[in-house]
Design an enzyme around this catalytic site. Structure first.
Site, PDB file in Angstrom:
ATOM      1  N   PHE A 192      59.045  54.816  55.363  1.00 13.47           N
ATOM      2  CA  PHE A 192      59.831  53.654  55.774  1.00 13.47           C
ATOM      3  C   PHE A 192      59.038  52.388  55.431  1.00 13.47           C
ATOM      4  CE2 PHE A 192      62.215  56.785  57.885  1.00 13.47           C
ATOM      5  CZ  PHE A 192      63.373  56.245  58.432  1.00 13.47           C
ATOM      6  N   PHE A 225      68.906  69.954  62.487  1.00 12.37           N
ATOM      7  CA  PHE A 225      67.818  69.560  63.397  1.00 12.37           C
ATOM      8  C   PHE A 225      66.464  70.093  62.926  1.00 12.37           C
ATOM      9  CE2 PHE A 225      71.550  69.543  66.448  1.00 12.37           C
ATOM     10  CZ  PHE A 225      71.723  68.176  66.376  1.00 12.37           C
ATOM     11  N   ARG A 276      76.281  70.805  54.914  1.00  6.81           N
ATOM     12  CA  ARG A 276      77.393  70.959  55.856  1.00  6.81           C
ATOM     13  C   ARG A 276      78.317  69.747  55.769  1.00  6.81           C
ATOM     14  NH1 ARG A 276      74.750  71.370  61.505  1.00  6.81           N
ATOM     15  NH2 ARG A 276      73.323  69.897  60.541  1.00  6.81           N
ATOM     16  N   LYS A 326      76.406  58.907  65.006  1.00  7.72           N
ATOM     17  CA  LYS A 326      75.886  58.875  63.639  1.00  7.72           C
ATOM     18  C   LYS A 326      76.521  57.797  62.760  1.00  7.72           C
ATOM     19  CE  LYS A 326      74.183  63.597  63.070  1.00  7.72           C
ATOM     20  NZ  LYS A 326      74.262  64.815  62.251  1.00  7.72           N
ATOM     21  N   TRP A 338      65.318  57.329  49.845  1.00 10.51           N
ATOM     22  CA  TRP A 338      66.313  56.396  50.394  1.00 10.51           C
ATOM     23  C   TRP A 338      66.345  55.113  49.565  1.00 10.51           C
ATOM     24  CZ3 TRP A 338      66.644  51.434  52.229  1.00 10.51           C
ATOM     25  CH2 TRP A 338      67.792  51.113  52.960  1.00 10.51           C
ATOM     26  N   ALA A 369      74.151  72.830  65.198  1.00 11.53           N
ATOM     27  CA  ALA A 369      72.891  73.579  65.163  1.00 11.53           C
ATOM     28  C   ALA A 369      72.305  73.804  66.543  1.00 11.53           C
ATOM     29  CB  ALA A 369      71.880  72.856  64.288  1.00 11.53           C
ATOM     30  N   LYS A 425      66.398  63.981  57.176  1.00 10.43           N
ATOM     31  CA  LYS A 425      66.442  65.335  56.603  1.00 10.43           C
ATOM     32  C   LYS A 425      67.516  65.452  55.527  1.00 10.43           C
ATOM     33  CE  LYS A 425      67.488  68.465  59.547  1.00 10.43           C
ATOM     34  NZ  LYS A 425      68.940  68.578  59.229  1.00 10.43           N
ATOM     35  N   THR A 482      68.948  62.997  53.913  1.00  9.86           N
ATOM     36  CA  THR A 482      68.590  62.079  52.827  1.00  9.86           C
ATOM     37  C   THR A 482      67.548  62.726  51.917  1.00  9.86           C
ATOM     38  OG1 THR A 482      69.057  60.174  54.240  1.00  9.86           O
ATOM     39  CG2 THR A 482      67.688  59.785  52.299  1.00  9.86           C
TER      40      THR A 482
END
Length: 558
Positions: A382, A302, A95, A106, A410, A274, A72, A74
């Site tokens: 991907f 999220f 954020r 993460k 990405w 969140a 999200k 990215t």
């Protein structure tokens, strides 16, 4: 072999932050430098830009998160870069990462690949000190509460009914419940206390929902810290310390300006969780970005059931914002997990699982439709996705008339998001038929607001309230808090309150076990399931792989 996010970030040719500001027509007198590549923006900019028309607001959300990743952030960053490549004046609003998740699971939270924010190490570590300022303000208030009791307790505060907790910006499960004031009388009153992670502090939510310093001080004054012996709520205003707390936050309230690896401007400001709080960057950053650019791309934490619902029902209501379009991010990998495939088997082609997992995406689309907003599905591609799997999702989009575009930001940065950006512009230009509306009315009862969220957003059959929750509802309505919006604290891993229920759960009810008033922030928190305000570290924390060499180069962030 693909480069790591950190390697890409280190190779990025960053512009001096003054040049990034110049792109937005911001003069040097309106920026406070934090080194070569970071700056804070003056709040005086609002006065200078008061008559400027707002740009278009694009909200990025996603399907229900899985360990496979959805991308999200990215996608948010890449979409902003794509607008810039289309010669649109664009800005991204995000954020700030919390050290807890960075050191825990993460390992970093600044986008990824060629769609990430730099300087990456600074952003993921201490940045400009905003979260530390919030931590300090939070713990200053905690100390002032206990000192007030120790010095005579003029406000008649019940030490057993203090609801305001201390905080620290790291995952530390041992601090969830502690005893303070142990030892002799000079150490204060012994009582049970606990810690939240800093981004779950109400002060973080207050900062992110404040419009200026005056509003910040007023909201801080309204924070309820506990109750008196005769059950009356005690506020920061009663303690008369809102001024000192505002002083500690006078710089933290200013939004931070950085850039992407492609030099697209980014505002990074605030970071409430969140699944616990409202999960959005600050109102100040969002509204300033709308004045500075033609397109502002922002995200909410999220899936649409948490981040988007809170952005639209809480933040948009407070700030009078109207998103022009919503982007819903999905991946083949995550859809397969929602279709019943475990993480170890994701590389194997499984069209059937993709099709089954689409029901999760469909529910999030349904949620955005409840707000009467136009949307685009972003398929974050991907390298492991098979042609048949991709074809199945694309065909589903065509058959059901869902606008869907592939995103490869990405791997390719802005170039990989140009088609997505064009489709977003297309739906925005055709948005005249849409009329944004909130999910519920503030005059609805607390129960009705929650039932509306549970049935329309989560797909539940209804809501069950514990005896404690019903008692609190009666108390809150008697105190005049019944007209506030509701911030649901729920697992991010499922549409339901059971993290094990993937896909689109059916035939279930949400259970609200208790409430916590965030009167300063301006909402009531309804706790479901086992959501914790202080997370723990995993068995192998990301911190275990982090290091720095003798020249100060960071390693292990990703």
């Amino acid at each position: 072999m693909y480069k790591s996010d950190l390697e890409i970030a280190k190779e990025a040719k960053m512009l001096p932050i003054q040049e990034v500001a110049e792109k937005l027509e911001i003069s040097t007198e309106d920026i406070d430098m934090y080194g070569k590549y970071k700056a804070k923006l003056s709040l005086d900019l609002f006065k200078k830009l008061h008559n400027k028309k707002d740009g278009k607001l694009i909200l990025v959300t996603a399907i229900t998160p899985t360990p496979a990743g959805e991308g999200k952030s990215t996608t948010t960053v890449g979409l902003g870069e794509a607008f810039a490549l289309l010669n649109k004046k664009a800005i991204i609003a995000l954020r700030e990462p919390s050290l807890g998740p960075v050191m825990g699971v993460k390992g970093g939270a600044a986008g990824g690949g060629y769609a990430q924010v730099v300087p990456m190490e600074d952003l993921n570590l201490h940045f400009t000190g905003d979260i530390h300022a919030i931590t300090t303000a939070n713990n200053t208030l905690a100390a002032l509460i206990d000192n007030h009791i120790y010095q005579g307790n003029e406000l008649n505060i019940d030490p057993k009914n203090i609801t305001f907790k201390r905080c620290v910006d790291i995952n530390d499960r041992t601090l969830r419940e502690v005893i303070i004031g142990a030892g002799s009388r000079v150490n204060g009153i012994m009582r049970q206390d606990g810690f939240n992670i800093s981004v779950a502090s109400e002060i973080m939510a207050v900062l992110c929902l404040s419009k200026d310093l005056k509003d910040l001080k007023a909201k801080l004054a309204n924070i309820v810290i506990g109750y008196s012996y005769d059950k009356k709520p005690i506020t920061v205003g009663d303690l008369k310390v809102e001024g000192s707390l505002t002083l500690l936050l006078k710089d933290a309230i200013k939004p931070n300006l950085v850039q992407t690896v492609e030099n697209t401007p980014v505002l990074v400001h605030g970071g409430p969780f969140a699944n616990i709080a409202h999960g959005c960057n600050s109102i100040i950053a969002t509204k300033l970005g709308l004045k500075l650019a033609d397109y502002l791309v922002t995200e909410a934490g999220f899936g649409a059931d948490l981040g988007a619902e809170k952005f639209l029902d809480i933040k948009s209501r407070v700030a009078n914002l109207k998103p022009n379009a919503v982007v819903i991010v999905a991946t083949i990998r995550a859809l397969k997990m929602h279709g019943g495939v475990n993480k170890q088997n994701l590389k194997k082609e499984n069209v059937e699982a993709v099709v089954k997992g689409i029901e999760n995406l469909e529910k999030h689309i349904d949620t955005i439709k409840h707000f009467n907003l136009p949307y685009v599905v972003a398929l974050n591609k991907f390298v492991s996705d098979s042609d048949k799997e991709l074809e199945a999702l694309v065909n589903w989009g065509k058959e059901n008339n869902h606008p869907l575009e592939m995103s490869e930001v990405w791997e390719f940065g802005g170039k990989g998001g140009v088609d997505l950006a064009k489709r977003v512009i297309e739906v925005i230009d055709n948005e005249k038929e849409y009329k944004f509306d909130y999910l519920y009315d503030l005059n609805d009862s607390i129960e009705k607001k929650i039932e509306t969220i549970a049935t329309k957003v989560y797909g539940a059959d209804g809501v069950e309230f514990t005896t404690e929750a019903r008692k609190q509802i009666a108390e809150y309505e008697a105190l005049g808090w019944g007209k506030l919006p509701v911030c649901m604290a729920k697992t991010q891993n499922s549409l339901s309150d059971d993290p094990k229920k993937v896909g689109r759960p059916r035939n279930y009810k949400i259970t609200v076990r208790e409430f916590r008033p965030s009167i300063g922030a301006g909402f009531l928190v309804a706790l479901t399931g086992t959501v914790l305000t202080m997370p723990g570290l995993p068995k192998n924390p990301a911190a275990m792989a982090m290091d720095v060499d003798e020249e100060g180069n960071a390693y292990g962030l990703f």
